[in-house]
Design a protein around this motif. Sequence first.
Motif, short mmCIF file in Angstrom:
data_model
loop_
_atom_site.label_atom_id
_atom_site.label_comp_id
_atom_site.label_asym_id
_atom_site.label_seq_id
_atom_site.Cartn_x
_atom_site.Cartn_y
_atom_site.Cartn_z
N ALA A 70 0.81 -1.21 0.00
CA ALA A 70 0.00 0.00 0.00
C ALA A 70 0.85 1.27 0.00
O ALA A 70 0.33 2.36 -0.22
CB ALA A 70 -0.93 0.00 1.22
N VAL A 71 2.15 1.13 0.22
CA VAL A 71 3.04 2.28 0.20
C VAL A 71 3.13 2.82 -1.23
O VAL A 71 3.08 2.06 -2.20
CB VAL A 71 4.44 1.88 0.72
N ALA A 72 3.29 4.14 -1.36
CA ALA A 72 3.33 4.77 -2.68
C ALA A 72 4.41 4.13 -3.56
O ALA A 72 5.48 3.76 -3.09
CB ALA A 72 3.62 6.26 -2.53
N ASN A 73 4.09 4.01 -4.85
CA ASN A 73 4.99 3.49 -5.87
C ASN A 73 5.23 1.99 -5.77
O ASN A 73 6.16 1.47 -6.38
CB ASN A 73 6.34 4.23 -5.85
N ARG A 74 4.40 1.28 -5.00
CA ARG A 74 4.46 -0.18 -5.00
C ARG A 74 3.12 -0.68 -5.51
O ARG A 74 2.14 -0.73 -4.78
CB ARG A 74 4.73 -0.73 -3.60
N GLN A 75 3.09 -1.02 -6.77
CA GLN A 75 1.85 -1.47 -7.38
C GLN A 75 1.93 -2.96 -7.67
O GLN A 75 2.98 -3.48 -8.02
CB GLN A 75 1.57 -0.69 -8.66
N GLY A 76 0.80 -3.63 -7.54
CA GLY A 76 0.76 -5.06 -7.77
C GLY A 76 0.21 -5.76 -6.54
O GLY A 76 0.08 -5.17 -5.47
N ALA A 77 -0.11 -7.02 -6.70
CA ALA A 77 -0.70 -7.78 -5.61
C ALA A 77 0.21 -8.89 -5.10
O ALA A 77 0.04 -9.37 -4.00
CB ALA A 77 -2.04 -8.38 -6.06
N MET A 78 1.15 -9.31 -5.92
CA MET A 78 2.08 -10.39 -5.58
C MET A 78 1.33 -11.67 -5.19
O MET A 78 1.83 -12.47 -4.41
CB MET A 78 3.06 -9.95 -4.49
N ARG A 79 0.16 -11.87 -5.77
CA ARG A 79 -0.62 -13.07 -5.47
C ARG A 79 -0.01 -14.31 -6.09
O ARG A 79 -0.28 -15.44 -5.66
CB ARG A 79 -2.07 -12.92 -5.96
N LYS A 80 0.80 -14.12 -7.11
CA LYS A 80 1.37 -15.28 -7.82
C LYS A 80 2.27 -16.12 -6.93
O LYS A 80 2.53 -17.29 -7.22
CB LYS A 80 2.14 -14.79 -9.05
N VAL A 81 2.74 -15.53 -5.81
CA VAL A 81 3.60 -16.28 -4.92
C VAL A 81 2.89 -17.52 -4.37
O VAL A 81 3.53 -18.51 -4.01
CB VAL A 81 4.12 -15.39 -3.77
N SER A 82 1.56 -17.51 -4.35
CA SER A 82 0.82 -18.68 -3.87
C SER A 82 1.04 -19.89 -4.77
O SER A 82 0.89 -21.04 -4.31
CB SER A 82 -0.68 -18.36 -3.79
N LEU A 83 1.38 -19.67 -6.03
CA LEU A 83 1.67 -20.78 -6.93
C LEU A 83 2.95 -21.51 -6.53
O LEU A 83 3.16 -22.66 -6.91
CB LEU A 83 1.81 -20.28 -8.37
N PHE A 84 3.81 -20.83 -5.76
CA PHE A 84 5.10 -21.41 -5.38
C PHE A 84 5.04 -22.17 -4.06
O PHE A 84 6.04 -22.70 -3.61
CB PHE A 84 6.16 -20.30 -5.26
N ARG A 85 3.87 -22.24 -3.45
CA ARG A 85 3.75 -22.85 -2.13
C ARG A 85 4.14 -24.33 -2.19
O ARG A 85 3.60 -25.10 -3.01
CB ARG A 85 2.31 -22.75 -1.64
N PRO A 86 5.09 -24.77 -1.36
CA PRO A 86 5.49 -26.18 -1.36
C PRO A 86 4.29 -27.09 -1.04
O PRO A 86 3.48 -26.79 -0.17
CB PRO A 86 6.53 -26.25 -0.23
N GLY A 87 4.17 -28.18 -1.79
CA GLY A 87 3.08 -29.12 -1.57
C GLY A 87 1.74 -28.67 -2.11
O GLY A 87 0.71 -29.30 -1.82
N LEU A 88 1.73 -27.62 -2.91
CA LEU A 88 0.47 -27.10 -3.46
C LEU A 88 -0.28 -28.19 -4.22
O LEU A 88 -1.49 -28.33 -4.12
CB LEU A 88 0.76 -25.92 -4.39
N ILE A 89 0.46 -28.98 -5.00
CA ILE A 89 -0.14 -30.08 -5.77
C ILE A 89 0.59 -31.35 -5.32
O ILE A 89 1.68 -31.66 -5.81
CB ILE A 89 0.04 -29.85 -7.28
N PRO A 90 0.03 -32.08 -4.36
CA PRO A 90 0.77 -33.18 -3.72
C PRO A 90 1.29 -34.25 -4.67
O PRO A 90 2.35 -34.81 -4.44
CB PRO A 90 -0.26 -33.75 -2.73
N ASP A 91 0.55 -34.53 -5.73
CA ASP A 91 0.96 -35.61 -6.63
C ASP A 91 1.65 -35.09 -7.88
O ASP A 91 1.75 -35.81 -8.89
CB ASP A 91 -0.25 -36.46 -7.02
N LEU A 92 2.15 -33.87 -7.83
CA LEU A 92 2.81 -33.28 -9.00
C LEU A 92 4.13 -33.99 -9.28
O LEU A 92 4.90 -34.30 -8.37
CB LEU A 92 3.09 -31.80 -8.75
N ASP A 93 4.39 -34.23 -10.55
CA ASP A 93 5.66 -34.83 -10.98
C ASP A 93 6.27 -33.94 -12.04
O ASP A 93 5.78 -33.85 -13.16
CB ASP A 93 5.41 -36.24 -11.52
N GLY A 94 7.37 -33.27 -11.69
CA GLY A 94 8.06 -32.44 -12.66
C GLY A 94 7.79 -30.96 -12.48
O GLY A 94 7.07 -30.53 -11.58
N PRO A 95 8.37 -30.14 -13.37
CA PRO A 95 8.25 -28.68 -13.26
C PRO A 95 6.87 -28.19 -13.69
O PRO A 95 6.08 -28.92 -14.29
CB PRO A 95 9.33 -28.17 -14.21
#
Length: 266
Positions: A70-95
């Motif tokens: 919310a500080v001036a000159n910082r725009q964006g939500a940075m919500r994409k970091v949730s895609l990097f959460r370890p274990g997000l897709i438990p049965d994932l194989d590969g990148p």
Amino acid sequence: MGTANVICIKWGTLFGSEYVNRLYSGARRNLSAEVRFFCMTEHRDGLHPSIEVLDLPEEPFQAEMDAALAVANRQGAMRKVSLFRPGLIPDLDGPLLGFDLDVVITGPLDDILHHAPGKVAMRADWVEARRGRATGHGSVFRFDPALHGWLYETLAADPRGEVEKARGSEQRYTSTLAQERDAFAYLPPDQVVSFKHGCLRLPPMNYLAEPRLPDNARVVCFHGRPKMSEAVEGYHGSVIRHTRPCSWLREHWIERARDDLGGAWG
């Protein structure tokens, strides 16, 4: 050959479900392996039934991150970091190969999916590169959750500090952190192109001919204006941003997706 894992995130109402469906169609038409496609969202309605939906989480550090943003000159939500959460897709194989929704896939993606194994891969940001900065652009990104859980954990440990360091930019945070850990690679610049910088013609040719599609382009990114819906129909925002209707965008983004998935999903 295994499975090609593809992911996107959709929050809010700026993009409709058709953007996700068309991205899914473009990915499965342009990857040689069977595609497993994920979408993280709070709005499931209208998504193709083959898309695996992940709930958009409320991160435990969300409030602190939002306060820093919310500080001036910082725009964006940075919500994409949730895609990097370890274990997000438990049965994932590969990148995972990730895309923003305002891109169109125009060519084979295998080279991008398999580029620099073990690294976080992004294209160099067009504007930042001109300023001598090494920032990656977040429209196309490839990472491996089994190797790169620190993309989530670092921000979770110090959301205010990391937001301040990245000046609110998710792509600056991601690419800078990966570079610091010697785990970053640039995607080939001729494969991931900007509509604005690589396809629009200069005046007066932009008034006389439609935008070009570079020969080796696999993904075209629509950051800024014109937006995809504007470029399809033709756009006039200024003399330099004027563009005639774009037939190849209509073909790759709308017509091929409609033929692939059926009219109800495209």
